[in-house]
Design an enzyme around this catalytic site. Structure first.
Site, PDB file in Angstrom:
ATOM      1  N   CYS A  91      58.388  -6.856  74.071  1.00 22.50           N
ATOM      2  CA  CYS A  91      58.504  -8.292  73.884  1.00 22.50           C
ATOM      3  C   CYS A  91      57.536  -8.997  74.826  1.00 22.50           C
ATOM      4  CB  CYS A  91      59.928  -8.778  74.066  1.00 22.50           C
ATOM      5  SG  CYS A  91      60.794  -8.027  75.430  1.00 22.50           S
ATOM      6  N   GLY A  92      56.327  -8.510  74.889  1.00 26.31           N
ATOM      7  CA  GLY A  92      55.284  -9.173  75.668  1.00 26.31           C
ATOM      8  C   GLY A  92      55.607  -9.180  77.149  1.00 26.31           C
TER       9      GLY A  92
END
Lengths: 294, 133
Positions: A91-92
């Site tokens: 998720c980045g």
């Protein structure tokens, strides 16, 4: 130079990856909508709780009868950092940005000669912090099994914190979580939860200033119940905000990944076609020159 | 008859927000009714049933709450419930389960204070069980 077969395989594999990232993006989008509604639904309770609490606490502040959760232990030496992150990656920069905020805070405290302990909610943050602060992680709470985070989850964690406080294990607790602003922007936030920070009352309070409250049972008993509940509510808010942020972060990370995969496929297809044409041309030249030689 | 603003919120959502005439609240030290212009009061709740009368004397809307707070102020009544379920959706078997949990808790706890609290919780639940059935 890569052969045609290699290129074909490469394109197929990137396409498969793109399908996965695309699917993850769509799942995250659906989950995000749910998480956002849940976060919005929890807001009224937190707001009203704050109002009641600020009403009550303003009268109690400074009083020797004030419970410890409100007044503090009178010291500022041992700190508990509650770090709320996700249980999953991909998720980045979501998990690392919260962990970074907590880490900087912890370093500052350590530099001031204070003691630091961590309580991690979500395994990813714990993984990062464990490397940098070995032996300081008190416990890791994973909500991986829970599908929808609810009040009972928050309450269980809050109970842990309040119990630790009751056993006099720390003086100040600060919570780190990601505030959900929009899909592309989540703001890592630090908030002190123990002793309780009482928000300043707004104008609406003037209405109540003159009014004398009756308490049933006594004021102290109500505060005694209200304060631990406040910790739980603040945690619930953080958990829900964090869940929404996680999905938002994942959605934009996966959107980027899908786009990158698309670019890569385009580039690879171009190379594949060029190579194929070059080979055909080469074959034709061979045939023609062979015919000419006869 | 005058009405006042009544709100019932649980941590997960806002259940009711409307003008009503009369609400009966299960306070920790006994049930009490709230009408418009009630004196400011802050009370804890015990597990029980909140009765909401949109018009006094009409049929009440009944909701189960599992503890929380009631805040009566000049603006109206706000109930912060730990858990709130409309009576129609209420599941008695879940209640039986929580009575059982409370009994287990009572058997496990150590220390007088904790034991007293566990006993109190169990008593409240049992009392409430008697109300529903």
């Amino acid at each position: 130079m890569a052969s045609l077969k290699d290129l074909r395989n490469r394109i197929a594999s990137v396409k498969a990856t793109q399908k996965i990232t695309k699917a993850m993006q769509m799942v995250a989008a659906a989950k995000l909508r749910r998480a956002e509604t849940a976060a919005a639904a929890a807001r009224p309770y937190a707001e009203r709780m704050e109002r009641v609490l600020s009403n009550l606490a303003s009268g109690m502040k400074g009083s020797p009868l004030a419970p410890k959760l409100l007044a503090g232990t009178g010291e500022d030496k041992r700190h508990l950092l509650v770090v709320v992150t996700a249980d999953r990656g991909l998720c980045g920069g979501f998990n690392s940005s919260i962990a970074r905020l907590a880490r900087d805070h912890a370093r500052r405290l350590l530099a001031d000669g204070k003691e630091v302990q961590f309580l991690c909610v979500g395994r990813k943050g714990a993984d990062i912090l464990r490397r940098q602060f070995p032996g300081k992680i008190d416990d890791v709470i994973s909500l991986r099994e829970t599908k929808n985070v609810g009040f009972s989850n928050a309450q269980a964690i809050a109970e842990r914190i309040v119990d630790l406080y009751g056993e006099d294990k720390f003086d100040v607790a600060t919570m780190f979580f990601s505030k959900f602003k929009s899909v592309v922007s989540q703001i890592p936030t630090a908030q002190q939860i123990v002793p309780a920070e009482i928000p300043e009352g707004d104008e609406g309070e003037d209405l109540l200033k003159g009014a004398v409250y009756e308490y049933e049972p006594s004021e102290e008993e109500i505060l005694d119940e209200l304060l631990p509940r406040n910790v739980a509510i603040q945690l619930l808010k953080a958990l829900l905000e964090s869940a929404a942020s996680e999905q938002g972060a994942r959605m934009s990370a996966m959107d980027n990944a899908t786009r990158n995969a698309g670019d890569m496929i385009k580039r690879l297809s171009l190379e594949y076609n060029r190579t194929r044409q070059a080979q055909i041309t080469k074959e034709l030249i061979e045939i023609i020159s062979g015919a000419e030689a006869l | 008859m005058d009405t006042f603003q009544f709100e019932l919120v649980s941590p997960e959502k806002l259940l009711i927000s409307e003008e009503v005439e009369h609400v009966v609240v299960p306070g920790a030290e006994g049930e009490f009714g709230v009408l418009a212009h009630h004196a400011p009061l802050l009370s804890t709740l015990r597990p029980g049933i909140v009765k909401v009368f949109k018009t006094d004397g009409g049929e009440p809307e009944r909701l189960f709450v599992r503890g929380g707070f009631a805040d009566v102020n000049p603006k109206g009544l706000t109930i912060l419930a730990d858990e709130a379920t409309p009576m129609a959706e209420f599941d008695v078997s879940a209640l039986d389960q929580s009575i059982k949990d409370a009994e287990d808790d009572l058997a496990d706890v150590e220390g007088d204070e904790a034991r007293r609290r566990a006993q109190e919780k169990l008593d409240r639940l049992k009392e409430f069980r008697a109300v529903v059935s």
